[in-house]
Design an enzyme around this catalytic site. Structure first.
Site, short mmCIF file in Angstrom:
data_model
loop_
_atom_site.label_atom_id
_atom_site.label_comp_id
_atom_site.label_asym_id
_atom_site.label_seq_id
_atom_site.Cartn_x
_atom_site.Cartn_y
_atom_site.Cartn_z
N LYS A 84 -6.13 -10.50 -5.97
CA LYS A 84 -7.16 -10.62 -4.97
C LYS A 84 -8.29 -9.61 -5.11
O LYS A 84 -8.46 -8.76 -5.44
CB LYS A 84 -6.80 -10.06 -3.22
CG LYS A 84 -7.73 -10.20 -2.31
CD LYS A 84 -6.97 -9.59 -0.90
CE LYS A 84 -7.15 -8.25 -1.00
NZ LYS A 84 -6.94 -7.67 0.32
N LYS A 135 -12.28 -4.80 -2.01
CA LYS A 135 -13.30 -3.64 -1.83
C LYS A 135 -13.14 -2.39 -2.79
O LYS A 135 -13.58 -1.72 -3.32
CB LYS A 135 -13.68 -3.18 -0.55
CG LYS A 135 -14.20 -4.10 0.15
CD LYS A 135 -14.48 -3.37 1.49
CE LYS A 135 -14.12 -4.27 2.93
NZ LYS A 135 -13.13 -3.70 3.60
N LYS A 148 0.80 -1.23 0.14
CA LYS A 148 0.20 -0.06 0.09
C LYS A 148 0.82 1.17 -0.16
O LYS A 148 0.45 2.19 -0.54
CB LYS A 148 -0.97 -0.11 1.10
CG LYS A 148 -1.89 -0.88 1.09
CD LYS A 148 -3.22 -0.73 1.98
CE LYS A 148 -4.25 -2.03 1.80
NZ LYS A 148 -5.34 -1.64 2.96
#
Ligand code: AMP
Ligand code: TRP
Length: 329
Positions: free
Chosen positions: A194, A197, A113
């Site tokens: 993956k 959201k 991230k």
């Protein structure tokens, strides 16, 4: 003796099928066992580790709580909002004083991230201490989470052991519970990544509140291949394998079994669509009922907070005393 089960989900977007199969359904299965005692938190503080919009966070926190109830979480289970229980942040600091900088920078999710961003919030680095606090606050024994959280859970275990060794038995050492097959559902458009959201444009993500047409269109556009025979081989045929995993998980079979009798990706997609729409329909219906009465969801969250807060406060007090913090009162 009951087994304490705890998990958290961060309200950075709407719940998607990966969350459901990796964490929510395993949680519901554990909750159905009368020998367990369940706590669930909407981890809103974790959503502050990346850019966020306050109004959107508020809406998503409520949406996530409502969706969890719509999935069948018993309103009697202690469902609460993380930020409503102040002991989480207090314990988090005590655990930051137990962890090392090196440990935090080694976290894969942090590296992923933080990569390419020139303004990383400090909390993105320290976030695993907060997650450890969430878990340890409740003397948790079992934590249902998807594969992507395994490293954070291992860190939690290491911190609990280290703290106990340094300051005396204070925390229960937890263990993870990850269903092997559905531990990491992949994005329908990019079956090597993956399903999440956030992060993609959503075209390959099946959200629990998607209407049947939207879900069907996403499955139709899923990346597969032109081979008519269908075999479960994640390495060479990741798209087919992901759909097979999804179909198997929704119909109580293994991925390989789910492919038996199907020929060609069109047939596979039709079967997946039927299973997905069938699974989501009752969730959508219950969501609509619950969303019509937000005061009831608030009542559940308040009751959850009132039940959770004294447990977490007692653990934090124990940890403070063990570390030598005098505290008066
Ligand atoms: P998050 O959305 O990161 O708050 O994740 C909530 C829970 O869902 C965690 O236990 C994750 O490990 C799990 N999860 C998220 N995405 C997936 C996925 N694609 N497959 C399986 N589990 C997932
Ligand atoms: N960090 C988890 C995620 O990103 C969410 C989470 C927060 C969590 N607190 C937790 C999961 C405690 C398990 C236990 O998915």
């Amino acid at each position: 003796m009951t087994t304490r089960v705890f998990t958290g989900l961060k309200p950075t977007g709407s719940l998607q099928l990966g969350n459901y199969l990796g964490a929510v359904r395993p949680l519901l299965d554990l909750a159905a066992d009368p020998g367990t005692d369940v706590l669930v938190c909407v981890a809103d503080l974790h959503a502050l580790t990346v850019d966020h919009d306050p109004a959107l966070l508020r809406a998503r926190t409520r949406e996530m709580a409502t969706t969890l109830l719509a999935c069948g979480l018993d309103p009697g289970a202690r469902l609460f909002v993380q930020s409503a229980v102040p002991a989480h942040t207090e314990l988090s600091y005590l655990l930051e004083c137990t962890a090392t900088h090196g440990e935090m920078t080694r976290m894969v999710q942090f590296k992923e991230k933080a990569a390419g961003s020139d303004s990383v919030r400090l909390s993105l680095l320290t976030y695993p201490a907060l997650m450890a606090a969430d878990i340890l606050a409740y003397d948790t024994e079992v934590v249902p989470v998807g594969e992507d959280q395994r490293q954070h859970l291992e860190l939690t275990t290491a911190l609990a052991r280290r703290f106990n060794a340094r300051y005396g038995e204070t925390f229960v050492v937890p263990r993870g519970s990850t269903p092997p097959a559905t531990a990491r559902l992949k994005d329908l458009r990019d079956p090597r990544a993956k399903m999440g959201k956030t992060g993609s444009d959503g075209a390959g993500v099946l959200f629990l509140l998607d209407d049947p047409d939207t879900a069907a269109a996403k499955v139709r556009r899923a990346v597969t291949d032109a081979e008519p025979s269908l075999i479960h081989d994640p390495a060479t045929r990741p798209g087919v394998a992901n759909l097979a995993t999804l179909l198997g998980a929704l119909t109580g079979r293994s991925a390989a079994e789910a492919l038996v009798g199907l020929r060609g990706s069109g047939a596979l997609k039709a079967a997946v669509t039927e299973a997905v729409v069938g699974a989501l329909e009752p969730v959508r219906r219950r969501y609509a009922d619950l969303a019509a009465d937000p005061a009831e969801v608030d009542r559940v969250l308040r009751a959850g907070r009132d039940a959770a807060a004294p447990v977490a406060a007692a653990t934090a007090a124990r940890a403070r005393a063990a570390m030598g913090l005098l505290g008066v009162g």
